[in-house]
Design a protein around this motif. Structure first.
Motif, PDB file in Angstrom:
ATOM      1  N   ASP A  28     -19.773 107.326  54.372  1.00 35.33           N
ATOM      2  CA  ASP A  28     -19.811 106.537  53.141  1.00 35.33           C
ATOM      3  C   ASP A  28     -19.053 107.304  52.067  1.00 35.33           C
ATOM      4  O   ASP A  28     -19.551 108.288  51.523  1.00 35.33           O
ATOM      5  N   ARG A  29     -17.856 106.863  51.754  1.00 37.77           N
ATOM      6  CA  ARG A  29     -17.015 107.595  50.813  1.00 37.77           C
ATOM      7  C   ARG A  29     -17.433 107.401  49.361  1.00 37.77           C
ATOM      8  O   ARG A  29     -16.787 107.944  48.456  1.00 37.77           O
ATOM      9  N   THR A  30     -18.485 106.663  49.128  1.00 39.95           N
ATOM     10  CA  THR A  30     -19.025 106.571  47.769  1.00 39.95           C
ATOM     11  C   THR A  30     -20.087 107.631  47.526  1.00 39.95           C
ATOM     12  O   THR A  30     -20.553 107.797  46.402  1.00 39.95           O
ATOM     13  N   PHE A  39     -11.300 114.712  50.246  1.00 40.54           N
ATOM     14  CA  PHE A  39     -11.385 113.931  51.475  1.00 40.54           C
ATOM     15  C   PHE A  39     -10.503 112.688  51.430  1.00 40.54           C
ATOM     16  O   PHE A  39     -10.306 112.039  52.455  1.00 40.54           O
ATOM     17  N   GLY A  40      -9.989 112.357  50.243  1.00 37.02           N
ATOM     18  CA  GLY A  40      -9.055 111.247  50.141  1.00 37.02           C
ATOM     19  C   GLY A  40      -9.660 109.932  50.612  1.00 37.02           C
ATOM     20  O   GLY A  40     -10.871 109.761  50.663  1.00 37.02           O
ATOM     21  N   THR A  41      -8.784 109.015  50.973  1.00 34.23           N
ATOM     22  CA  THR A  41      -9.219 107.699  51.457  1.00 34.23           C
ATOM     23  C   THR A  41      -8.823 107.474  52.910  1.00 34.23           C
ATOM     24  O   THR A  41      -9.245 106.502  53.524  1.00 34.23           O
ATOM     25  N   GLY A  42      -8.010 108.381  53.451  1.00 29.98           N
ATOM     26  CA  GLY A  42      -7.570 108.232  54.839  1.00 29.98           C
ATOM     27  C   GLY A  42      -8.193 109.290  55.721  1.00 29.98           C
ATOM     28  O   GLY A  42      -9.310 109.744  55.495  1.00 29.98           O
ATOM     29  N   ASN A  43      -7.443 109.702  56.730  1.00 28.17           N
ATOM     30  CA  ASN A  43      -7.934 110.707  57.662  1.00 28.17           C
ATOM     31  C   ASN A  43      -7.819 112.099  57.036  1.00 28.17           C
ATOM     32  O   ASN A  43      -6.736 112.521  56.652  1.00 28.17           O
TER      33      ASN A  43
END
Length: 256
Positions: A28-30, A39-43
């Protein structure tokens, strides 16, 4: 270490080749720590191509979190130590189970150093000496580390622990070191790097340490992790402005 000290000497650092987020895990990137820009939005993946890797960036950008996860991959505690001196050994890094790594070979010999946990480590060594005899102090110059200044104890720990080779994780080593001690520390790192059996991964706010020749410098920014020379870091820029004209610099920050 998996294998003996001689096995490590068969290979040259870096031993840890890369780390990445396990794509099989639900993330969960939120939520912290996955919400930090590193950690960015990709890999997310970091490659270690040199024996010395340095992380720079402002507070809260994830430097310590990533270093703790690397220490955990080595079998070291998140608060400092190694496999034998594991401070708060029941605690786990918040990224435990989410980070994967590539090694050649897998190394578990070394040390994780956090300046705020130094006194806890010294107390643990003193406790072991009381239980097992003062011979334990021979590795640290023959006397308790508590009898020395903070910087002296730090340098003595570094010198002893690095002598066996392995992977060394330093979180803001400059916190315990004067500028002259930082120079001594850098010379020590260079000597052990030249042997080929030590890998160093550090986080720092010190431009002096960032300028270590030949290191990979990864800057933690609001846009993620960016490799750049130390001259392009905010730390270096601010201190350069100060050294060029200290009085005007101080006037400026109090007039804002």
């Amino acid at each position: 270490m998996t294998g003996s000290k001689s096995k490590t000497s068969m290979f040259r650092a870096p031993f840890l080749k890369s780390i990445w987020l396990d794509d099989k895990k639900t993330i969960d990137r939120t939520q912290y720590p996955f919400s930090i820009p590193a950690f960015g939005t990709g890999n997310f993946q970091i490659e270690f191509n040199k024996p010395v890797t340095i992380f720079a960036g402002q507070n809260g950008t994830g430097k310590s979190t990533i270093l703790e996860s690397i220490a955990g991959l080595c079998g070291f505690g998140p608060f400092g130590g190694n496999r034998n001196y594991n401070l708060n050994k029941d605690e786990q890094n918040i990224l435990h189970g989410y980070i994967r790594a590539s090694w050649f070979p897998k190394v578990t010999r070394g040390f994780h150093v956090r300046s705020e946990a130094l006194f806890a480590f010294i107390n643990q060594v003193d406790s072991l000496a009381r239980e097992g005899g003062a011979g334990i102090y021979q590795a640290y110059g023959g006397r308790s580390l508590a009898e020395r200044s903070h910087g002296e104890a730090y340098i003595d720990i570094f010198r002893h622990k690095m002598n066996g080779g392995g992977i060394f994780v330093f979180d803001e080593p400059e916190s315990a070191l004067s500028p002259m001690r930082q120079i001594e520390f850098l010379r020590m790192v260079k000597n052990f790097e030249n042997r080929g059996d030590c890998q160093f991964i550090m986080a720092t706010h010190s431009p002096l340490i960032m300028a270590y020749p030949g290191a990979t410098l990864l800057n933690m920014t609001d846009q993620g992790i960016v490799e750049r020379p130390y001259q392009m870091t905010e730390h270096f820029r601010i201190l350069r402005e100060f050294y060029l004209d200290p009085d005007s610099f101080m006037d400026g920050i109090f007039c804002e």
